[in-house]
Structures are given as C-alpha cells and as structure tokens.
Design a protein around this motif. Structure first.
Motif, mmCIF file in Angstrom:
data_model
loop_
_atom_site.group_PDB
_atom_site.id
_atom_site.type_symbol
_atom_site.label_atom_id
_atom_site.label_comp_id
_atom_site.label_asym_id
_atom_site.label_seq_id
_atom_site.Cartn_x
_atom_site.Cartn_y
_atom_site.Cartn_z
ATOM 1 N N HIS A 144 -3.737 -106.418 -26.220
ATOM 2 C CA HIS A 144 -3.845 -106.851 -24.842
ATOM 3 C C HIS A 144 -2.720 -106.277 -23.984
ATOM 4 O O HIS A 144 -2.608 -106.588 -22.803
ATOM 5 C CB HIS A 144 -3.794 -108.387 -24.823
ATOM 6 C CG HIS A 144 -4.311 -109.022 -23.578
ATOM 7 N ND1 HIS A 144 -3.572 -109.893 -22.827
ATOM 8 C CD2 HIS A 144 -5.512 -108.919 -22.949
ATOM 9 C CE1 HIS A 144 -4.275 -110.304 -21.788
ATOM 10 N NE2 HIS A 144 -5.453 -109.734 -21.841
ATOM 11 N N GLU B 198 0.639 -108.613 -27.705
ATOM 12 C CA GLU B 198 1.065 -108.783 -26.312
ATOM 13 C C GLU B 198 2.441 -108.159 -26.080
ATOM 14 O O GLU B 198 3.211 -107.934 -27.030
ATOM 15 C CB GLU B 198 1.126 -110.273 -25.941
ATOM 16 C CG GLU B 198 -0.156 -111.048 -26.152
ATOM 17 C CD GLU B 198 -1.189 -110.844 -25.055
ATOM 18 O OE1 GLU B 198 -0.961 -110.009 -24.160
ATOM 19 O OE2 GLU B 198 -2.233 -111.524 -25.093
ATOM 20 N N ALA C 270 0.837 -111.493 -21.465
ATOM 21 C CA ALA C 270 0.505 -112.732 -22.189
ATOM 22 C C ALA C 270 0.117 -113.867 -21.252
ATOM 23 O O ALA C 270 0.774 -114.110 -20.234
ATOM 24 C CB ALA C 270 1.689 -113.165 -23.050
ATOM 25 N N ASN D 242 -3.360 -112.321 -30.132
ATOM 26 C CA ASN D 242 -3.340 -111.008 -29.494
ATOM 27 C C ASN D 242 -2.052 -110.257 -29.771
ATOM 28 O O ASN D 242 -1.010 -110.838 -30.054
ATOM 29 C CB ASN D 242 -3.478 -111.152 -27.973
ATOM 30 C CG ASN D 242 -4.886 -111.419 -27.523
ATOM 31 O OD1 ASN D 242 -5.824 -111.388 -28.304
ATOM 32 N ND2 ASN D 242 -5.044 -111.685 -26.242
ATOM 33 N N SER E 54 -3.378 -115.505 -26.681
ATOM 34 C CA SER E 54 -2.245 -114.648 -26.328
ATOM 35 C C SER E 54 -1.023 -114.940 -27.197
ATOM 36 O O SER E 54 -0.321 -114.029 -27.634
ATOM 37 C CB SER E 54 -1.872 -114.833 -24.852
ATOM 38 O OG SER E 54 -2.636 -113.991 -24.018
#
Length: 487
Positions: free
Chosen positions: A226, A433, A421, A431, A427
């Motif tokens: 991400h 981040e 994030a 993920n 997040s």
C-alpha cells in the motif's frame, strides 16, 4: 462378537488418541503464536471442547497465513539494507523544538527502538493538496530527472491522471534516465483500468508486487503493498496517501460522478535516502535485482531544510508492529493536542485506550473522518468504536463530501505523521505501509492551517446523536464490527 466388540473398542481408542494428539499439537501452536491472552484462551477452549473439529476450525481461521506467507516470501528473496548516517541526538532535537517540547524526545527514542532508523535532519517538506497539485509536481520533477527514477504505488490507473505521468516517464527514459516502476499486484487491476501493459509498451521497466490472478471479490485475501513512493535522482521524493488516478483531480469527476480529496508530500534531504532504501528492498523482493551505487544512492543532497524526519516502514513480514508502536507512543507523550485525519478509522483496543487516556489527561483530541465513506461496511464497523471515545472527551468531526482519503496526524503542534497507513487493522497489521514522522513546528503549523479548511467543512458528531440511532442501525454496525480485522 468378541472380535467385533474388540475392534470397535480399539477404534474408539484410536479416534480418542488421535483427537487428543491433534488437540495437543493445535494447543502448542496457539501457545507459541497467539500473543493476545483472550484470543489464546478462546482458541484453546474451542480446540478441547470440540475435539478435531475445533482444531480444523483453528487451522482454517486461526492461523494468520498472510503474515506467514509474507515472511516466507521475504526469506526467499534478496534484501537490501543500508545503515543510516549518524542521526540527531536528544540534545539537538530539543534545541530545534525548544524546551517546552522536550517531552517529544522520548517519542524520538521510541521511534529508534521500533525501527532501528535514526532521525535525520536537514530535510525540506512541502504539503501538496490533491491531485491538481501533486501530479503536476511529480511530472515537473520527472521532466527534470537526470539519472534515475523509482516509483512505487498501490494503484496506477490508465486515465487522465495516469497517462500524463506515464508519458513523462517515457520522455525521461528517452533521455537515458534509469527507471524502475513497482505496482501492487492487486492495485494494478483496480477498477478495470490497468496501465501496466501501456507502461511496458513505452519501454519502461515495470514489476508487480506479488502478482495475483484472483478476482476482485477476493481482494481481502491478498497481501497488498500500500506504500506510495517516488524518488527522483535519489535526492527528491514524493510520498503520502495518494495513488495515481483521476479521482483526485478536480475536473473529470463532474462527468464521472467520482471525486475524492487527499494529500501528498514532496521531500528533499537525507531522509529521501531511506525512502530509496525502502523502494530498493521492495524491488529486490519482487525482481531479485539489487539497486545500489551512486545512480540510486547519491552521496550529497542539493537542498537543506529544518525538518527532522524518519520513515516508518511496516508490514506482515515484520515480527513487531512499528506503526502501532509509534502511534501509541505519540498518544502517550501528547500533552496539549492531537489531530488525526484518516479515511478508515477502526482502531484496535490498545489504540482506543491510548486515545481515551490522552483525552482524560486533558489533551485536546480531535478525529476527522469522512461523513460518507467510499466503503460503507468499513464506516459501519467504525461507528460503535466512537462511543467510548466521545464519552472520554474526544471530538469527532465528520468531513463533508467529497470523500477525504488523507492520512495525517499532528501532536503538540510540533510532531507530524503522514503516509500510506490508515487507522484500521489491514493497514496496521496486514498491509505493507510507509509513513514519515517529522519533528518541525513550522511543518506542523502548515498542516494545522491546512486542517482549518477541513474543520470549516465538517460537522461535529455528538454522543447524543450516536446513541439515538435506531436499533436496526446499531445491530448493522455492530455486526460489521465483527469483520473489522478483515476490512
């Protein structure tokens, strides 16, 4: 008959023994891997109260395969690690911030412990508001590039925002600039407008972070990178919350009915080297190519500023959770004010407790979230979590449309936090981040001035209005909350 009875008896013994063995193995796995006590007790209870079936359920639902898969993939790929140059000491930090903000030095020490990265001074950071500022700034710097460009993004769409960036990258390649583009495997097919093949047709070097063939409805089963990072010549960077798509432009939404707001940041200075380190690690993970040397990591940085900064990278391949640690630490040291802007707000119990504690200590805590989210279920899941925060004295401001995708945090008018994030489990746990923490009262003041416009276009959520919601809405929201770890 005796033989039949004996066989049945030994069959029961074998099944019972197998059940006990499976339960023991599953229990040992729980004890070794479930750090939260309540979760561990719950799984062990299920395993022993429902022999074999409980163990099967645990194997299917209790083991975090996303984390295990990420760590396994990282072990099998090259990694890039460079030691940061000598960073700021407590004394230098306090000299920059002033004695009235000396307490933030403890947060700086926590950041070092959580990341192993030192604070770096001499950076210049500029806030960019929306796609109308961000994409032209990116294109301008791409056109100025002389040696190298690296770009990592979750979504890069073939539309009014993405095509000009792609064309600028093509022009840079024609000038002899070395370019590496990394796009998340899932984000690369976002909303049916992929740009990967177009980029490759332009002769650009493109890779996907964990390519996936799964359809869009399986999106929550994927590992996602991400992070959003662009680095020009190794000394100027862009990072923040903005993908490359025309939702963030002010023009096309009038025809398509889609428009969103977001923020990004232009950074120049030594901390850009660490942004490049993060990209190089992700690139090596995806392609096994090692980016090194002056082309990607120049020794000198042409600009200087007053911002002291550090990147915080997080992902399911890490044993600890540095992002959560820094957020929790920032709330713990705050003395006067905390401002949070996030599109998705589903804090875990420790972060909720930290927000409540800060408000009860007298800290002015404000949380700005969209009045209407682009993912309804995410919004529903977050609503029940607001009530205890409002009871403790936190303020919740609902941002009027268009949907705001910004991810910002300011503490005591001196510490700023921005990046990719969100305040949600995906997040903070699942993920990959990247955020940047900055110690700079001037930058915090700039962000606060920016937030004033957001505050003017918001309405405050009251505890009474939250409690007066109908029973069906409360049931809907609390049902959605049960799925919050996977949203």
């Amino acid at each position: 008959m005796l033989l039949v009875a004996a066989s049945i008896h030994w069959g029961h013994v074998l099944i019972t023994g197998l059940g006990i063995l499976v339960s023991l193995i599953a229990t040992m796995h729980v004890l070794l891997h479930k750090k939260e006590t309540r979760a561990a007790i719950g799984w062990i209870g299920l395993i022993w109260l429902s022999p074999i079936l409980g163990a099967i359920v645990y194997v299917l639902l209790g083991i975090n395969r996303i984390e295990r898969k990420a760590r396994a993939l990282r072990r099998d790929r090259p990694s890039v690690h460079k030691l940061d140059p000598e960073g700021y000491t407590d004394a230098l930090l306090i000299e920059r911030l002033g004695q009235d903000r000396a307490h933030l030095a403890t947060l700086a020490r926590l950041g070092w412990a959580a990341t192993g990265r030192r604070l770096l001074g001499g950076n210049r950071v500029r806030l960019l508001d929306g796609g109308d500022e961000t994409y032209p700034a990116m294109i301008r710097e791409i056109d100025r590039a002389e040696r190298s460009i690296t770009l990592l993004t979750y979504i890069f769409r073939n539309d009014e925002a993405g095509i000009p960036v792609a064309e600028a990258l093509s022009r840079a390649r024609d000038r002899g600039v070395e370019i590496r583009i990394l796009i998340d495997g899932l984000g690369s097919v976002h909303e049916g407008a992929p740009i990967v093949e177009h980029l490759r047709s332009l002769g650009l070097t493109v890779a996907l972070f964990i390519p996936t063939l799964r359809p869009d409805w399986m999106r929550y089963a994927n590992l996602r990178n991400h992070r959003k990072v662009m680095i020009i010549d190794g000394h100027l960077g862009f990072t923040g919350g903005m993908n490359i798509l025309d939702d963030f432009l002010s023009r096309p939404h009038e025809q398509r009915g889609v428009h969103a707001r977001d923020t990004h940041f232009e950074i120049c200075g030594p901390v850009v080297t660490t942004l490049q380190q993060s990209f190089a690690d992700d690139w090596a993970f995806s392609t096994e190519e090692i980016l090194d040397g002056e082309l990607w990591f120049p020794r000198d940085h042409p600009c200087e500023g007053d911002t002291i900064a550090r990147i915080i990278v997080d992902g399911p391949d890490l044993q600890d959770n540095p992002l959560s640690a820094v957020l929790f630490g920032a709330l713990a040291v705050a003395r006067n004010s905390v401002s949070i802007v996030t599109p998705y707000f589903i804090p875990d119990p420790p972060l909720s407790a930290a927000l409540i504690s800060a408000a009860q200590r007298g800290v002015d805590v404000e949380i700005l979230v969209p009045q209407k989210n682009n993912h309804a279920v995410v919004q529903w899941a977050g609503i029940p979590l607001l009530e205890p925060l409002l009871e403790a004295g936190c303020r919740v401001l609902l941002l009027e449309p268009p949907f705001d995708h910004s991810k910002l945090m300011v503490v005591d008018d001196a510490w700023s936090f921005f990046g990719s994030a969100n305040w949600d489990p995906r997040s903070l746990v699942l993920n990959f981040e990247l955020n940047v923490e900055c110690y700079d009262p001037d930058l915090a003041a700039e962000i606060n001035r920016f937030l004033e416009d957001r505050r003017r276009h918001s309405c405050e959520l009251t505890l009474d209005s939250l409690r007066r919601r109908s029973l069906p809405l409360k049931l809907r929201d609390n049902l959605a909350r049960l799925f919050s770890p996977y949203l």
